[in-house]
Scaffold this motif. Structure first.
Motif, PDB file in Angstrom:
ATOM      1  N   PRO A 344       0.812  -1.228   0.000  1.00  0.00           N
ATOM      2  CA  PRO A 344       0.000   0.000   0.000  1.00  0.00           C
ATOM      3  C   PRO A 344       0.841   1.272   0.000  1.00  0.00           C
ATOM      4  O   PRO A 344       0.435   2.292  -0.549  1.00  0.00           O
ATOM      5  CB  PRO A 344      -0.834  -0.131   1.283  1.00  0.00           C
ATOM      6  CG  PRO A 344      -0.068  -1.080   2.148  1.00  0.00           C
ATOM      7  CD  PRO A 344       0.612  -2.022   1.215  1.00  0.00           C
ATOM      8  N   THR A 345       2.002   1.236   0.615  1.00  0.00           N
ATOM      9  CA  THR A 345       2.927   2.375   0.598  1.00  0.00           C
ATOM     10  C   THR A 345       4.284   1.885   0.113  1.00  0.00           C
ATOM     11  O   THR A 345       4.721   0.779   0.438  1.00  0.00           O
ATOM     12  CB  THR A 345       3.086   2.985   2.001  1.00  0.00           C
ATOM     13  OG1 THR A 345       3.534   1.984   2.914  1.00  0.00           O
ATOM     14  CG2 THR A 345       1.754   3.558   2.484  1.00  0.00           C
ATOM     15  N   ARG A 346       4.964   2.707  -0.651  1.00  0.00           N
ATOM     16  CA  ARG A 346       6.245   2.313  -1.228  1.00  0.00           C
ATOM     17  C   ARG A 346       7.301   2.151  -0.141  1.00  0.00           C
ATOM     18  O   ARG A 346       7.485   3.028   0.701  1.00  0.00           O
ATOM     19  CB  ARG A 346       6.692   3.334  -2.259  1.00  0.00           C
ATOM     20  CG  ARG A 346       5.778   3.391  -3.475  1.00  0.00           C
ATOM     21  CD  ARG A 346       6.272   4.402  -4.491  1.00  0.00           C
ATOM     22  NE  ARG A 346       5.347   4.500  -5.610  1.00  0.00           N
ATOM     23  CZ  ARG A 346       5.412   3.780  -6.725  1.00  0.00           C
ATOM     24  NH1 ARG A 346       6.394   2.889  -6.849  1.00  0.00           N
ATOM     25  NH2 ARG A 346       4.534   3.920  -7.685  1.00  0.00           N
ATOM     26  N   SER A 347       7.994   1.021  -0.188  1.00  0.00           N
ATOM     27  CA  SER A 347       9.037   0.755   0.798  1.00  0.00           C
ATOM     28  C   SER A 347      10.348   1.415   0.377  1.00  0.00           C
ATOM     29  O   SER A 347      10.704   1.433  -0.807  1.00  0.00           O
ATOM     30  CB  SER A 347       9.245  -0.755   0.935  1.00  0.00           C
ATOM     31  OG  SER A 347      10.345  -1.043   1.766  1.00  0.00           O
ATOM     32  N   LYS A 348      11.053   1.973   1.341  1.00  0.00           N
ATOM     33  CA  LYS A 348      12.348   2.590   1.068  1.00  0.00           C
ATOM     34  C   LYS A 348      13.492   1.584   1.182  1.00  0.00           C
ATOM     35  O   LYS A 348      14.629   1.885   0.823  1.00  0.00           O
ATOM     36  CB  LYS A 348      12.580   3.745   2.035  1.00  0.00           C
ATOM     37  CG  LYS A 348      11.592   4.894   1.853  1.00  0.00           C
ATOM     38  CD  LYS A 348      11.881   6.018   2.830  1.00  0.00           C
ATOM     39  CE  LYS A 348      10.895   7.169   2.639  1.00  0.00           C
ATOM     40  NZ  LYS A 348      11.147   8.295   3.588  1.00  0.00           N
ATOM     41  N   GLN A 349      13.170   0.398   1.714  1.00  0.00           N
ATOM     42  CA  GLN A 349      14.179  -0.651   1.868  1.00  0.00           C
ATOM     43  C   GLN A 349      14.048  -1.656   0.729  1.00  0.00           C
ATOM     44  O   GLN A 349      12.962  -2.173   0.467  1.00  0.00           O
ATOM     45  CB  GLN A 349      14.001  -1.367   3.213  1.00  0.00           C
ATOM     46  CG  GLN A 349      14.156  -0.468   4.420  1.00  0.00           C
ATOM     47  CD  GLN A 349      15.599  -0.051   4.624  1.00  0.00           C
ATOM     48  OE1 GLN A 349      16.512  -0.873   4.555  1.00  0.00           O
ATOM     49  NE2 GLN A 349      15.814   1.234   4.868  1.00  0.00           N
ATOM     50  N   LEU A 350      15.149  -1.926   0.052  1.00  0.00           N
ATOM     51  CA  LEU A 350      15.153  -2.915  -1.018  1.00  0.00           C
ATOM     52  C   LEU A 350      15.735  -4.220  -0.484  1.00  0.00           C
ATOM     53  O   LEU A 350      16.893  -4.265  -0.058  1.00  0.00           O
ATOM     54  CB  LEU A 350      15.988  -2.419  -2.200  1.00  0.00           C
ATOM     55  CG  LEU A 350      15.416  -1.232  -2.983  1.00  0.00           C
ATOM     56  CD1 LEU A 350      16.387  -0.825  -4.082  1.00  0.00           C
ATOM     57  CD2 LEU A 350      14.058  -1.558  -3.578  1.00  0.00           C
ATOM     58  N   VAL A 351      14.912  -5.266  -0.495  1.00  0.00           N
ATOM     59  CA  VAL A 351      15.324  -6.581   0.007  1.00  0.00           C
ATOM     60  C   VAL A 351      15.499  -7.519  -1.180  1.00  0.00           C
ATOM     61  O   VAL A 351      14.577  -7.713  -1.971  1.00  0.00           O
ATOM     62  CB  VAL A 351      14.297  -7.151   0.995  1.00  0.00           C
ATOM     63  CG1 VAL A 351      14.789  -8.485   1.559  1.00  0.00           C
ATOM     64  CG2 VAL A 351      14.009  -6.169   2.111  1.00  0.00           C
ATOM     65  N   ALA A 352      16.653  -8.109  -1.306  1.00  0.00           N
ATOM     66  CA  ALA A 352      16.930  -9.045  -2.399  1.00  0.00           C
ATOM     67  C   ALA A 352      16.539 -10.462  -1.996  1.00  0.00           C
ATOM     68  O   ALA A 352      16.733 -10.870  -0.849  1.00  0.00           O
ATOM     69  CB  ALA A 352      18.406  -9.002  -2.765  1.00  0.00           C
ATOM     70  N   LEU A 353      15.962 -11.185  -2.934  1.00  0.00           N
ATOM     71  CA  LEU A 353      15.803 -12.635  -2.802  1.00  0.00           C
ATOM     72  C   LEU A 353      16.824 -13.221  -3.774  1.00  0.00           C
ATOM     73  O   LEU A 353      16.558 -13.388  -4.959  1.00  0.00           O
ATOM     74  CB  LEU A 353      14.384 -13.071  -3.151  1.00  0.00           C
ATOM     75  CG  LEU A 353      14.096 -14.575  -3.058  1.00  0.00           C
ATOM     76  CD1 LEU A 353      14.324 -15.087  -1.639  1.00  0.00           C
ATOM     77  CD2 LEU A 353      12.680 -14.896  -3.517  1.00  0.00           C
ATOM     78  N   ALA A 354      18.015 -13.460  -3.264  1.00  0.00           N
ATOM     79  CA  ALA A 354      19.156 -13.807  -4.111  1.00  0.00           C
ATOM     80  C   ALA A 354      19.392 -15.307  -4.125  1.00  0.00           C
ATOM     81  O   ALA A 354      19.273 -15.982  -3.097  1.00  0.00           O
ATOM     82  CB  ALA A 354      20.415 -13.087  -3.612  1.00  0.00           C
ATOM     83  N   SER A 355      19.757 -15.798  -5.290  1.00  0.00           N
ATOM     84  CA  SER A 355      20.088 -17.222  -5.399  1.00  0.00           C
ATOM     85  C   SER A 355      20.833 -17.467  -6.689  1.00  0.00           C
ATOM     86  O   SER A 355      20.718 -16.696  -7.652  1.00  0.00           O
ATOM     87  CB  SER A 355      18.829 -18.087  -5.368  1.00  0.00           C
ATOM     88  OG  SER A 355      18.134 -17.977  -6.602  1.00  0.00           O
TER      89      SER A 355
END
Length: 572
Positions: A344-355
């Motif tokens: 609903p609101t834009r997140s300022k934290q970018l979380v990677a799902l890395a593999s």
């Protein structure tokens, strides 16, 4: 000679419509001739007598009216997968420890092993009775009747390429216990053998696709399939979940119940399916329906011997008792975790799902979306994934509208673009094969034998195996906040591992949604596992190199005070 041809050319130049009409008539005539020759070939079926073919139909039903047999077995298999089994009389429910029809045979032993690995197709030319490699056991030759089938599950035919393995593989894929071949071209599947057996000499017809025996005229060569544990617990439309102790509050845990005369698993599953519940629970002559909840989570499985109480309506099925319930999962979809939306609101934290590619990133995205109710994004754009429901694919990876961002990138600059990361690690031997299948067969497809045996596979391992190691090492070195998840641990203990991932993502954890996810865990993004290789594709040199890489990653994990790689990664 040149003058008549010139006149014809001028004529058609003035009348182009007639020219194209002539070409069309020529192609039509050729097609009719080709079709006619194919029908004539298929109609010659030997001395067995004429019978109507069955195409992906119930074996106990009527024969199909058409005579034309499909020549493309692959298309036939796809049609069979799409078909829904509706006939009830031949279905058999119950866990592997239940007694089956035919279990009095001196050769009988319960399901075990893994039918999906290394079926030996190289035994062409041997007698069908000798084709026992621990995955299928020849039972005998049985009299078959079109009015009363010996095996009453699905059936299909292939009058050009039928083999013993193809029949066994198709029946095993659908979870049947027995596979039978007749007339050299027809395959029947079933959970019970219902008919008399005769001398093996009466099953004397060769398969259309090989020289092994494939039954005879109204005679079935029957094999008992040694299924994997997971496949052996699929019976018709229901999946056996296990034996569970009675919950403290039965009414709250399983809100719908009824007493059924001549109780059978079939009747209970039908009742709960009609009432749109995902669980069908048998307790003696009572049938209860519900969903997995904290009151009945299905996490504490009891010994299956506690549920060995015969159903009144079916001697080969177990219906549990007042204290220990037999539980099946129906085909009803649990919708408690199916709603998804953007943040609903834009997140300022970018979380990677890395593999590393092939380590289960798409599957992890599926689980995270169901558990949180929010879409995941991607560093790339994959139109096929977007069409399958991953709506975050079209968003720019920096949009801030998704829970986490799929990425296979490595290197300092790319990693430092993210504020934190979930790092998925998978056994390199499995990950390399999964990525090779994806590269040459799509997200849920398979690479062909030509690719495995050609130069593509050695070149792939040479280039990708070092990347498996460097990818993990880079994320451990440059990642700001890294949560490590091993693919094998997530598969083994989905509830707690997924819960840890959701907590790391910083969103609220709903136990109801997590329990719902357990029932929808595979989604549409898992390979069937049926087309496994018949040989080990890794050479000793490849294994030596990969084993060294595993040791390097294991040491890096322990250096960060994290658990090392799982046991099955480590060199033998």
């Amino acid at each position: 000679m040149a003058r008549p041809l010139l006149r014809i050319q001028r004529y058609f130049r003035r009348k182009p419509v007639r020219f194209f009409s002539l070409i069309l008539l020529y192609l039509t005539a050729g097609s009719l001739v080709f079709l006619h020759s194919g029908l004539v070939k298929d109609s010659s079926r030997g001395a067995g007598g004429a019978r109507e073919p069955l195409v992906a139909s119930e074996a106990g039903g009527k024969a199909a009216a058409g005579r034309a047999a499909p020549s493309d077995t692959r298309a036939l298999g796809l049609a069979g997968r799409a078909m829904k089994v509706t006939r009830r009389s031949g279905r058999r429910y119950g866990p592997p420890w239940m007694k089956h029809a035919g279990s009095d045979s001196p050769d009988w032993r319960g399901p075990g092993g893994d039918y999906t690995s290394s079926w030996n197709r190289a035994l062409k030319g041997r007698s069908a009775k000798d084709l026992d490699d621990g995955r299928a056991k020849y039972i005998g030759c049985y009299v078959d009747d079109i009015q009363k089938r010996v095996l009453r599950g699905v059936s299909f035919y292939d009058y050009k390429k039928m083999t013993v393995f193809r029949c066994q593989d198709n029946c095993a894929e659908r979870g049947y216990l027995f596979a039978g071949l007749e007339f050299g071209a027809e395959c029947f599947c079933g959970h019970k053998i219902q008919g008399p057996n005769v001398s093996d000499a009466e099953c004397n017809m060769d398969c259309k696709g090989e020289s092994n025996t494939c039954g005879g005229a109204n005679r079935l060569s029957i094999y008992r399939l040694e299924l994997s544990q997971e496949s052996a617990r699929r019976y018709g439309s229901a999946i056996f979940k296990g034996c569970f102790h009675r919950p403290d509050n039965v009414t709250l845990a399983l809100p719908v119940s009824a007493v059924i005369l001549n109780m059978s698993v079939d009747k209970c599953v039908d009742m709960c399916t009609e009432k749109e519940f995902s669980l069908a629970v048998l307790a003696g002559d009572r049938c209860l329906c519900g969903f997995p909840t904290r009151h009945f989570s299905l996490h504490e499985v009891e010994g299956e011997d506690l549920c060995q109480h015969r159903c009144h309506g079916e001697e080969f099925e177990s219906c549990g008792n007042d204290q220990y319930f037999v539980v099946y999962q129906t085909q009803v979809q649990d919708n408690r975790c199916m709603d998804r939306r953007f943040l609903p609101t834009r997140s300022k934290q970018l979380v990677a799902l890395a593999s590393f590619p092939g380590a289960g990133n798409t599957w992890a995205r599926h689980l995270i979306e169901l558990a949180t109710g929010f879409y995941t994004g991607s560093f790339y754009f994959d139109g096929s994934l977007y069409n399958k429901g991953f709506k975050g694919e079209r968003d720019h990876w920096r949009s801030g509208r998704t829970m986490c961002i799929k990425t296979h990138e490595s290197g300092k600059k790319e990693i430092e673009a993210f504020d934190s990361s979930i790092l998925m690690i998978r056994n390199p031997y499995k990950a390399l094969m999964a990525e090779f299948n994806r590269k040459y067969g799509g997200h849920i497809g398979f690479a062909s034998q030509a690719h495995w045996r050609g130069k593509e596979w050695p070149e792939f391992v040479k280039n990708y195996a070092p990347w498996w190691s460097s990818h993990t090492l880079d994320w451990l070195r440059y990642g700001r906040s890294v949560h490590v998840v091993h693919f094998e641990d997530l598969k083994k203990d989905l509830f707690s591992q997924l819960k840890g991932m959701i907590v790391f993502l910083g969103t609220g954890v709903s136990e109801e949604r997590l329990l719902c996810v357990e029932g929808q865990r595979d989604g549409n993004f898992k390979r069937s596992g049926l087309r496994k290789l018949e040989y080990d594709p890794y050479t000793p040199e490849m294994r030596q190199s990969i084993d060294e890489l595993v040791k390097t990653v294991d040491a890096a994990l322990r250096k960060r005070s994290l658990p090392g790689v799982p046991e099955d990664y480590r060199p033998r």
